[in-house]
Design a protein around this motif. Sequence first.
Motif, PDB file in Angstrom:
ATOM      1  N   SER A  62      -9.804   6.148 -14.765  1.00  0.00           N
ATOM      2  CA  SER A  62      -8.765   6.185 -15.798  1.00  0.00           C
ATOM      3  C   SER A  62      -7.470   6.789 -15.265  1.00  0.00           C
ATOM      4  N   VAL A  63      -7.567   7.800 -14.431  1.00  0.00           N
ATOM      5  CA  VAL A  63      -6.369   8.406 -13.835  1.00  0.00           C
ATOM      6  C   VAL A  63      -5.649   7.377 -12.956  1.00  0.00           C
ATOM      7  N   VAL A  64      -6.408   6.684 -12.123  1.00  0.00           N
ATOM      8  CA  VAL A  64      -5.807   5.645 -11.275  1.00  0.00           C
ATOM      9  C   VAL A  64      -5.201   4.546 -12.144  1.00  0.00           C
ATOM     10  N   ASP A  65      -5.891   4.188 -13.220  1.00  0.00           N
ATOM     11  CA  ASP A  65      -5.392   3.135 -14.099  1.00  0.00           C
ATOM     12  C   ASP A  65      -4.076   3.523 -14.765  1.00  0.00           C
ATOM     13  N   ILE A  66      -3.885   4.779 -15.079  1.00  0.00           N
ATOM     14  CA  ILE A  66      -2.622   5.223 -15.673  1.00  0.00           C
ATOM     15  C   ILE A  66      -1.468   4.967 -14.707  1.00  0.00           C
ATOM     16  N   PHE A  67      -1.653   5.328 -13.433  1.00  0.00           N
ATOM     17  CA  PHE A  67      -0.601   5.082 -12.434  1.00  0.00           C
ATOM     18  C   PHE A  67      -0.385   3.583 -12.217  1.00  0.00           C
ATOM     19  N   TYR A  68      -1.480   2.844 -12.111  1.00  0.00           N
ATOM     20  CA  TYR A  68      -1.418   1.394 -11.878  1.00  0.00           C
ATOM     21  C   TYR A  68      -0.735   0.683 -13.051  1.00  0.00           C
ATOM     22  N   SER A  69      -1.140   1.014 -14.262  1.00  0.00           N
ATOM     23  CA  SER A  69      -0.568   0.363 -15.441  1.00  0.00           C
ATOM     24  C   SER A  69       0.901   0.729 -15.628  1.00  0.00           C
ATOM     25  N   GLN A  97       6.797   1.015  -6.552  1.00  0.00           N
ATOM     26  CA  GLN A  97       5.922   0.200  -7.391  1.00  0.00           C
ATOM     27  C   GLN A  97       4.801  -0.407  -6.557  1.00  0.00           C
ATOM     28  N   GLY A  98       5.120  -0.913  -5.381  1.00  0.00           N
ATOM     29  CA  GLY A  98       4.103  -1.490  -4.502  1.00  0.00           C
ATOM     30  C   GLY A  98       3.025  -0.485  -4.123  1.00  0.00           C
ATOM     31  N   PHE A  99       3.429   0.767  -3.902  1.00  0.00           N
ATOM     32  CA  PHE A  99       2.469   1.830  -3.584  1.00  0.00           C
ATOM     33  C   PHE A  99       1.439   1.968  -4.699  1.00  0.00           C
ATOM     34  N   PHE A 100       1.913   2.063  -5.944  1.00  0.00           N
ATOM     35  CA  PHE A 100       0.992   2.276  -7.064  1.00  0.00           C
ATOM     36  C   PHE A 100       0.194   1.022  -7.417  1.00  0.00           C
ATOM     37  N   VAL A 101       0.766  -0.140  -7.200  1.00  0.00           N
ATOM     38  CA  VAL A 101      -0.004  -1.376  -7.409  1.00  0.00           C
ATOM     39  C   VAL A 101      -1.127  -1.449  -6.378  1.00  0.00           C
ATOM     40  N   GLN A 102      -0.821  -1.102  -5.130  1.00  0.00           N
ATOM     41  CA  GLN A 102      -1.850  -1.109  -4.089  1.00  0.00           C
ATOM     42  C   GLN A 102      -2.900  -0.036  -4.363  1.00  0.00           C
ATOM     43  N   LEU A 103      -2.478   1.119  -4.844  1.00  0.00           N
ATOM     44  CA  LEU A 103      -3.420   2.183  -5.195  1.00  0.00           C
ATOM     45  C   LEU A 103      -4.366   1.723  -6.305  1.00  0.00           C
ATOM     46  N   GLY A 104      -3.894   0.819  -7.151  1.00  0.00           N
ATOM     47  CA  GLY A 104      -4.715   0.281  -8.235  1.00  0.00           C
ATOM     48  C   GLY A 104      -5.932  -0.492  -7.765  1.00  0.00           C
ATOM     49  N   THR A 105      -5.979  -0.838  -6.477  1.00  0.00           N
ATOM     50  CA  THR A 105      -7.187  -1.504  -5.969  1.00  0.00           C
ATOM     51  C   THR A 105      -8.386  -0.559  -5.964  1.00  0.00           C
ATOM     52  N   ALA A 106      -8.159   0.706  -6.283  1.00  0.00           N
ATOM     53  CA  ALA A 106      -9.269   1.657  -6.423  1.00  0.00           C
ATOM     54  C   ALA A 106     -10.071   1.387  -7.691  1.00  0.00           C
ATOM     55  N   ILE A 107      -9.470   0.733  -8.672  1.00  0.00           N
ATOM     56  CA  ILE A 107     -10.147   0.496  -9.950  1.00  0.00           C
ATOM     57  C   ILE A 107     -11.406  -0.348  -9.779  1.00  0.00           C
ATOM     58  N   PRO A 108     -11.355  -1.496  -9.072  1.00  0.00           N
ATOM     59  CA  PRO A 108     -12.606  -2.248  -8.869  1.00  0.00           C
ATOM     60  C   PRO A 108     -13.651  -1.454  -8.076  1.00  0.00           C
ATOM     61  N   VAL A 141     -14.929   7.045  -1.397  1.00  0.00           N
ATOM     62  CA  VAL A 141     -14.981   5.608  -1.129  1.00  0.00           C
ATOM     63  C   VAL A 141     -14.027   4.855  -2.057  1.00  0.00           C
ATOM     64  N   CYS A 142     -13.873   5.353  -3.265  1.00  0.00           N
ATOM     65  CA  CYS A 142     -12.996   4.688  -4.237  1.00  0.00           C
ATOM     66  C   CYS A 142     -11.515   4.955  -3.974  1.00  0.00           C
ATOM     67  N   ILE A 143     -11.181   6.162  -3.579  1.00  0.00           N
ATOM     68  CA  ILE A 143      -9.774   6.562  -3.489  1.00  0.00           C
ATOM     69  C   ILE A 143      -9.184   6.430  -2.080  1.00  0.00           C
ATOM     70  N   LEU A 144      -9.915   6.841  -1.055  1.00  0.00           N
ATOM     71  CA  LEU A 144      -9.308   6.929   0.275  1.00  0.00           C
ATOM     72  C   LEU A 144      -8.852   5.593   0.863  1.00  0.00           C
ATOM     73  N   PRO A 145      -9.659   4.514   0.837  1.00  0.00           N
ATOM     74  CA  PRO A 145      -9.142   3.248   1.403  1.00  0.00           C
ATOM     75  C   PRO A 145      -7.887   2.722   0.684  1.00  0.00           C
ATOM     76  N   PRO A 146      -7.864   2.654  -0.664  1.00  0.00           N
ATOM     77  CA  PRO A 146      -6.622   2.212  -1.311  1.00  0.00           C
ATOM     78  C   PRO A 146      -5.439   3.154  -1.055  1.00  0.00           C
ATOM     79  N   LEU A 147      -5.699   4.456  -1.005  1.00  0.00           N
ATOM     80  CA  LEU A 147      -4.625   5.413  -0.735  1.00  0.00           C
ATOM     81  C   LEU A 147      -4.077   5.219   0.677  1.00  0.00           C
ATOM     82  N   ALA A 148      -4.963   5.006   1.643  1.00  0.00           N
ATOM     83  CA  ALA A 148      -4.527   4.767   3.028  1.00  0.00           C
ATOM     84  C   ALA A 148      -3.726   3.472   3.127  1.00  0.00           C
ATOM     85  N   MET A 149      -4.196   2.409   2.453  1.00  0.00           N
ATOM     86  CA  MET A 149      -3.464   1.137   2.489  1.00  0.00           C
ATOM     87  C   MET A 149      -2.111   1.262   1.794  1.00  0.00           C
ATOM     88  N   ALA A 150      -2.065   1.976   0.668  1.00  0.00           N
ATOM     89  CA  ALA A 150      -0.808   2.154  -0.059  1.00  0.00           C
ATOM     90  C   ALA A 150       0.182   2.983   0.761  1.00  0.00           C
TER      91      ALA A 150
END
Length: 171
Positions: A62-69, A97-108, A141-150
């Motif tokens: 939900s925290v990630v979704d707030i930033f993504y949304s 914006q691209g950073f937070f959209v990419q970070l949103g890949t943590a949601i799946p 596993v959920c946060i680090l790969p999307p954060l690194a890519m972002a």
Amino acid sequence: MDQSCSERLTIFCNGLSSAYAVFSACSGLLSILSSSTIIHIILRGGKKKWCRVQNRLLIGMSVVDIFYSTALSFSYIPAQRGECSFGYGTVSTCNTQGFFVQLGTAIPLYIAMMSLHSLLSIAYNVPEEVAKKYEAAMHAVCILPPLAMATTGSIGRVFFGDNTQCWLLAP
């Protein structure tokens, strides 16, 4: 007064882009409110709700979704104004914006972890104490790969937006 085909197309595209921006803002706001409500319900529930791994994974998502949304709710506005873009932003706003959209890949990934947790606890009767041992790894596993890519994308300035939100530059 007769309008040329390109003028009519421009008016049509501007109308569609405005509708897209309004739809993005409304759906983003609904998602932000929903995720905030989930966080509020779990935190308000006290230790009984907070102590469950499934609920803490849901809070992380939900925290990630707030930033993504929030990023998506701005639609194409942060994109740079250009020949193919209706944006009003700069390279920095598009990059943000691209950073937070990419970070949103943590949601799946969070959804996958919650599904795995449910499978293990329901089908295989794995106790909550075992899940608690692996919870930090699940969040990592959920946060680090999307954060690194972002972060990598933001540093490399590979985020770009045409008529939609800023995200990865097409090859």
